[in-house]
Scaffold this active site. Structure first.
Site, short mmCIF file in Angstrom:
data_model
loop_
_atom_site.label_atom_id
_atom_site.label_comp_id
_atom_site.label_asym_id
_atom_site.label_seq_id
_atom_site.Cartn_x
_atom_site.Cartn_y
_atom_site.Cartn_z
N HIS A 146 8.48 -0.38 -12.85
CA HIS A 146 7.47 -0.44 -13.91
C HIS A 146 8.17 -0.69 -15.23
O HIS A 146 9.25 -0.16 -15.48
CB HIS A 146 6.67 0.87 -13.98
N ASP A 157 0.49 0.93 -7.53
CA ASP A 157 -0.03 0.10 -6.44
C ASP A 157 0.51 0.49 -5.06
O ASP A 157 -0.09 0.15 -4.04
CB ASP A 157 0.29 -1.38 -6.71
#
Ligand code: COA
Length: 227
Positions: A136, A187
């Site tokens: 991320h 996700d």
């Protein structure tokens, strides 16, 4: 209005793709229950509803991520609301953004069993491939949404009697941590949650977009207010 209509479109599109008739929304059901109902034709049980509703909430808003930024850019030109949302959809479907959820599930299916997880990760890393659902731009010490979804994925696996996906994900997570020090994002476990709730591959990014419409809309309105 869009928050209500997106799930109706996604559910109908999915059912038509499967050769089934669309199911009309039931005005007596809440948002998440209705979404599930329009997709499957069944009212969700309590666990399914709580899990799906929490997943939608975790996706509903996430500050100035790529798709929200795209919405703001289009709004900044004083274009119309719907064009701004279309820009958001275009950005979120990319595999580095919301598209990663479908790709993560494809990866778990390709790995197939826990004993193949480590070698899959090693081979992907040595070929300089990105593993979907990891990393991320902002969260370096962990994505708090992933922590919630990890617990939900494990609980759901026990309820439906299929721990395979969760176990494969945990094995890849461990190997990735040991070798590259990169941790799962939202996700990663959301893919398993939605898959185990019965959402087919190829649809999950649409579910993400239809949750994020709430956040996009808020940002678009804010941008119009003070451009
Ligand atoms: N798989 C393998 N390697 C990865 C990786 C992943 N998912 N994410 C990052 N890396 C690698 C980078 O290639 C880089 O390697 P290098 O130092 O050998 O060049 C290193 O880890 C550091 O990358 P970092 O700066 O942390 O990533 P970023 O900020 O440039 O990219 C993402 C962030 C989200 C775009 C990236 O992690 C990614 O593409 N993830 C996969 C797609 C995904 O899950 N997206 C959903 C995000 S919510």
């Amino acid at each position: 209005n869009l928050t209500a209509k997106f799930p109706t479109i996604v559910a109908a599109q999915t059912r038509i793709g499967m050769g089934k008739e669309p199911v009309d929304p039931d005005p007596h059901l809440g948002h998440a229950a209705n979404y599930y109902y329009m997709l499957t034709g069944q009212v969700p049980d309590d666990t399914t509803l709580r899990t799906f509703e929490s997943t939608l909430m975790l996706y509903a808003e996430h500050e100035t991520n790529a798709s929200t930024f795209a919405c703001r850019v289009v709004t900044g030109t004083l274009s119309d609301f719907y064009s701004a949302v279309v820009a958001g959809i275009g950005a979120i479907k990319g595999p580095l953004h919301g598209g990663a959820i479908d790709d993560a599930m494809k990866m778990f299916i390709e790995i197939g069993s826990t004993d193949k997880a480590s070698s899959y990760v090693d081979e992907a890393l040595s070929a300089k491939q990105l593993l979907s659902g990891f990393g991320h731009r902002v969260y370096r010490a962990g994505d708090p949404r992933a922590t919630e979804l990890r617990g939900m994925a494990e609980a759901l696996g026990m309820i439906v009697g299929e721990r395979r996906w969760f176990d494969i994900a945990v094995a890849c997570e461990q190997r990735m941590k040991e070798t590259k020090g990169i941790i799962p994002n939202v996700d990663y476990y959301a893919a398993i949650v939605l898959y185990q709730l019965g959402f087919p591959l190829g649809l999950m990014t649409n579910v993400v977009a239809s949750a994020r419409i709430a956040g996009w809309s808020a940002h678009i309105l804010e941008q119009y207010e003070n451009n």
